[in-house]
Each structure stands twice: as structure tokens, then as C-alpha cells.
Design an enzyme around this catalytic site. Structure first.
Site, PDB file in Angstrom:
ATOM      1  CD  GLU A   1     -10.357  -9.145  19.942  1.00  0.00           C
ATOM      2  OE1 GLU A   1     -11.379  -9.840  19.763  1.00  0.00           O
ATOM      3  OE2 GLU A   1      -9.978  -8.733  21.048  1.00  0.00           O
TER       4      GLU A   1
ATOM      5  CB  ALA B   1       2.002  -9.550  15.884  1.00  0.00           C
TER       6      ALA B   1
ATOM      7  CG  HIS C   1      -2.071  -0.981   1.096  1.00  0.00           C
ATOM      8  ND1 HIS C   1      -2.836  -1.405   2.167  1.00  0.00           N
ATOM      9  CD2 HIS C   1      -2.578  -1.636   0.016  1.00  0.00           C
ATOM     10  CE1 HIS C   1      -3.748  -2.279   1.759  1.00  0.00           C
ATOM     11  NE2 HIS C   1      -3.612  -2.447   0.461  1.00  0.00           N
TER      12      HIS C   1
HETATM   13  P1  OAD Z   1      -7.253  -3.268  10.424  1.00  0.00           P
HETATM   14  O1  OAD Z   1      -7.322  -2.094  11.357  1.00  0.00           O
HETATM   15  O2  OAD Z   1      -8.388  -3.497   9.507  1.00  0.00           O
HETATM   16  O3  OAD Z   1      -7.034  -4.603  11.260  1.00  0.00           O
HETATM   17  C1  OAD Z   1      -6.051  -4.672  12.253  1.00  0.00           C
HETATM   18  C2  OAD Z   1      -6.092  -6.057  12.833  1.00  0.00           C
HETATM   19  O4  OAD Z   1      -5.022  -6.184  13.747  1.00  0.00           O
HETATM   20  C3  OAD Z   1      -7.374  -6.391  13.617  1.00  0.00           C
HETATM   21  O5  OAD Z   1      -7.931  -7.610  13.130  1.00  0.00           O
HETATM   22  C4  OAD Z   1      -6.885  -6.527  15.073  1.00  0.00           C
HETATM   23  O6  OAD Z   1      -7.592  -7.542  15.796  1.00  0.00           O
HETATM   24  C5  OAD Z   1      -5.446  -6.940  14.857  1.00  0.00           C
HETATM   25  N1  OAD Z   1      -4.531  -6.638  15.980  1.00  0.00           N
HETATM   26  C6  OAD Z   1      -4.599  -5.661  16.906  1.00  0.00           C
HETATM   27  N2  OAD Z   1      -3.559  -5.713  17.764  1.00  0.00           N
HETATM   28  C7  OAD Z   1      -2.798  -6.761  17.346  1.00  0.00           C
HETATM   29  C8  OAD Z   1      -1.574  -7.326  17.800  1.00  0.00           C
HETATM   30  N3  OAD Z   1      -0.915  -6.840  18.871  1.00  0.00           N
HETATM   31  N4  OAD Z   1      -1.083  -8.416  17.145  1.00  0.00           N
HETATM   32  C9  OAD Z   1      -1.732  -8.918  16.075  1.00  0.00           C
HETATM   33  N5  OAD Z   1      -2.885  -8.423  15.594  1.00  0.00           N
HETATM   34  C10 OAD Z   1      -3.411  -7.355  16.213  1.00  0.00           C
HETATM   35  O7  OAD Z   1      -5.865  -3.120   9.627  1.00  0.00           O
HETATM   36  P2  OAD Z   1      -5.429  -3.813   8.253  1.00  0.00           P
HETATM   37  O8  OAD Z   1      -6.026  -5.153   8.109  1.00  0.00           O
HETATM   38  O9  OAD Z   1      -3.956  -3.671   8.168  1.00  0.00           O
HETATM   39  O10 OAD Z   1      -5.250   0.605   3.687  1.00  0.00           O
HETATM   40  O11 OAD Z   1      -6.100  -2.833   7.215  1.00  0.00           O
HETATM   41  C11 OAD Z   1      -5.884  -3.043   5.847  1.00  0.00           C
HETATM   42  C12 OAD Z   1      -5.861  -1.738   5.111  1.00  0.00           C
HETATM   43  O12 OAD Z   1      -7.042  -1.000   5.426  1.00  0.00           O
HETATM   44  C13 OAD Z   1      -4.746  -0.798   5.521  1.00  0.00           C
HETATM   45  O13 OAD Z   1      -3.538  -1.096   4.852  1.00  0.00           O
HETATM   46  C14 OAD Z   1      -5.277   0.531   5.112  1.00  0.00           C
HETATM   47  C15 OAD Z   1      -6.700   0.402   5.612  1.00  0.00           C
HETATM   48  O14 OAD Z   1      -7.631   1.176   4.945  1.00  0.00           O
HETATM   49  C16 OAD Z   1      -4.888   1.714   3.083  1.00  0.00           C
HETATM   50  O15 OAD Z   1      -4.591   2.715   3.690  1.00  0.00           O
HETATM   51  C17 OAD Z   1      -4.877   1.582   1.608  1.00  0.00           C
END
Ligand code: OAD
Length: 246
Positions: free
Chosen positions: A217, A233, A123
Site C-alpha cells: 500500500e 517485502a 526504536h
Molecule cells: P506502520 O504500522 O505505521 O506501517 C506499516 C506499513 O507496512 C504500512 O504502510 C503497510 O502498508 C506496510 N505493510 C504491510 N504489510 C506489508 C508487507 N508484507 N510488506 C511490506 N509492507 C507491508 O509501521 P511503521 O511505519 O513501522 O514506533 O511505524 C513506525 C513506528 O510507529 C513504529 O516503529 C512504532 C510506531 O509507533 C514506536 O514504537 C516508537
């Protein structure tokens, strides 16, 4: 170590034997550094800000200064934090395995700051800049509120992929090739709601890889994973390192 491990023994064995480990990280891996995620109910950026006003080409055309202010705020936030145990563990894993492909949806550059040298940035990167008209990287020394392109004079934008936009072709190609070729695929700290990144795990599974979710989660669609490790993580990736170097 094994006594309190969150990792099943057969998963540790699979990682130890892996010839090509592919890892996709999302905002969750940087959460332990203090970078907000996107979709978590109270703290996620998209709970507090409207992506339609800040993270689309249309929003940039309408209000480029507002978009730039928001991205500069995110730059400053990321500049104040440090990579964490999860980022560091991936550096060590890469040193101990025959091959590791690290793909990140994150734009924060924390993998590189931890020492990962070859990161597929799916991204883009918060600290890079693209010409808006030509969508190619530009060197931008100007400190104007909305910088302009030295080549064409048009507006310069943050070098990140916005909603509705294509993934940079090189990153897309490398990521899907690695997913199709790896023997173990880790989906780390991502809600798997954004495509095409969320398809990478499916590609890996269809091609016969062992697919693992690491997320405190777990996401609803557990059918796409062979293992779901419901923990942070930093802890899980550190345990993976321990199981390799033991
Ligand atoms: P999200 O905010 O959608 O998801 C974050 C995930 O991380 C959630 O499922 C949490 O449960 C998990 N999480 C939280 N703390 C954690 C930890 N300590 N260890 C492991 N997991 C943990 O973020 P992304 O999936 O990265 O795009 O979002 C994808 C894309 O959506 C991003 O790259 C961004 C956003 O819009 C763009 O900006 C293009």
C-alpha cells in the site's frame, strides 16, 4: 525470474552495482511473520490500543504495571513467531554486496534472529530494559511486575523509544550517516509517518541516492521515491537476492 519480476530492470541493475545499500525497515516486514503493524486500519496495534496509555513516559509514570503487561504480551507474541523470507533476504543481500546498512524501526529482534549481525535499532528492542530515571540499559533479572534498577533502585522500563522521546544517539548518528552516504536506499514496510525515521529517505535522496519504496500500500508521498514497488517485502526482497545471485 525476470519474466514475473516486480522489479524494473534499471532498479535491479542499480542494486547489482550498489557500493552501499541502506535499508530502513518498518512493521510491514514483520507482518508476514504474524507481528501486527501499528497503523493498518483493522489490525494495527494503534487501532486497538491507545499509544497515549501505553507508549509514553507519562503513561509509564501513571501506570507502570499496565505498560509492563502490554510489553510482556508483545514479547510473548514475538517469541512465538519466526523471521520470514524478507528478513532472510536481507541477510543474503548483506553477504553479496560490498556494504549494507540495515536500520530498523522494529523492536522485535527478528532481523537478528534471521542472521543479520549489525542492525541499527532506531526504536530500541522489546527484549531490552532501561532504567527509567537514567534511560540507560540495565541487566534486569528480577521478575517483579514492575522491575527495579539494580544500580539506583528506581523503576525499570521496556527498552523501546516512546512517543515524544529522543532516538538513542548512536543509532541516530549511524542511521543518518548511512543515509547520507549510501547509493541506494530502500524504505521497506513503513508508513513513513514517524519522524525522524521518515526523514532518512529524504536525507538519502537529497544526497543523490536512488530511493525505493517497497510497500503493498504505497504511502501517499510518492515524490520522495525514485521507484515505488507495490508488493510485499518478502517477495520483493527475495527477488532482489535472485537478481544478485543469478
Ligand atoms: P506502520 O504500522 O505505521 O506501517 C506499516 C506499513 O507496512 C504500512 O504502510 C503497510 O502498508 C506496510 N505493510 C504491510 N504489510 C506489508 C508487507 N508484507 N510488506 C511490506 N509492507 C507491508 O509501521 P511503521 O511505519 O513501522 O514506533 O511505524 C513506525 C513506528 O510507529 C513504529 O516503529 C512504532 C510506531 O509507533 C514506536 O514504537 C516508537
Amino acid at each position: 525470474m525476470a519474466a514475473h519480476s516486480t522489479l524494473p530492470a534499471n532498479l535491479r541493475g542499480a542494486i547489482r552495482r550498489s557500493r552501499h545499500l541502506c535499508v530502513l525497515t518498518g512493521a510491514g516486514i514483520s507482518a508476514e511473520s504474524g507481528v501486527p503493524t501499528f497503523r493498518e486500519a483493522q489490525t494495527g496495534l494503534w487501532a486497538r490500543y491507545d499509544p497515549g496509555e501505553l507508549a509514553t513516559p507519562e503513561a509509564f509514570i501513571r501506570q507502570p504495571a499496565l505498560v509492563w503487561r502490554w510489553y510482556r504480551w508483545r514479547r510473548e507474541l514475538v517469541a512465538r513467531v519466526e523471521p520470514n523470507a524478507g528478513h532472510r533476504a536481507l541477510v543474503t543481500l548483506a553477504e553479496h554486496l560490498p556494504r549494507l546498512t540495515l536500520i530498523t524501526q522494529n523492536v522485535d529482534g527478528l532481523h537478528q534472529r534471521a542472521g543479520s549481525t549489525d542492525v541499527v535499532e532506531f526504536h530500541g528492542n522489546l527484549f531490552s530494559e532501561w532504567c527509567f530515571a537514567e534511560r540507560r540499559p540495565v541487566e534486569c533479572a528480577s521478575d517483579e511486575e514492575v522491575p527495579t534498577c539494580a544500580y539506583c533502585g528506581g523503576l525499570v522500563r521496556p527498552g523501546v523509544v516512546w512517543f515524544g522521546e529522543e532516538i538513542p544517539p548512536l543509532a541516530l548518528d549511524r542511521a543518518f550517516k548511512a543515509a547520507a552516504e549510501c547509493d541506494v536506499f530502500l524504505n521497506v514496510g513503513t508508513s513513513s509517518q514517524v519522524y525522524p525515521a521518515a526523514s532518512l529517505a529524504v536525507t538519502a535522496k537529497d544526497a543523490g541516492a536512488i530511493v525505493v519504496e517497497i510497500n503493498p500500500e504505497p504511502t501517499a508521498d510518492a515524490t520522495r521515491f525514485d521507484f515505488v514497488i507495490a508488493a510485499r517485502a518478502g517477495r520483493v526482497l527475495s527477488e532482489l537476492v535472485d537478481s544478485l545471485v543469478d
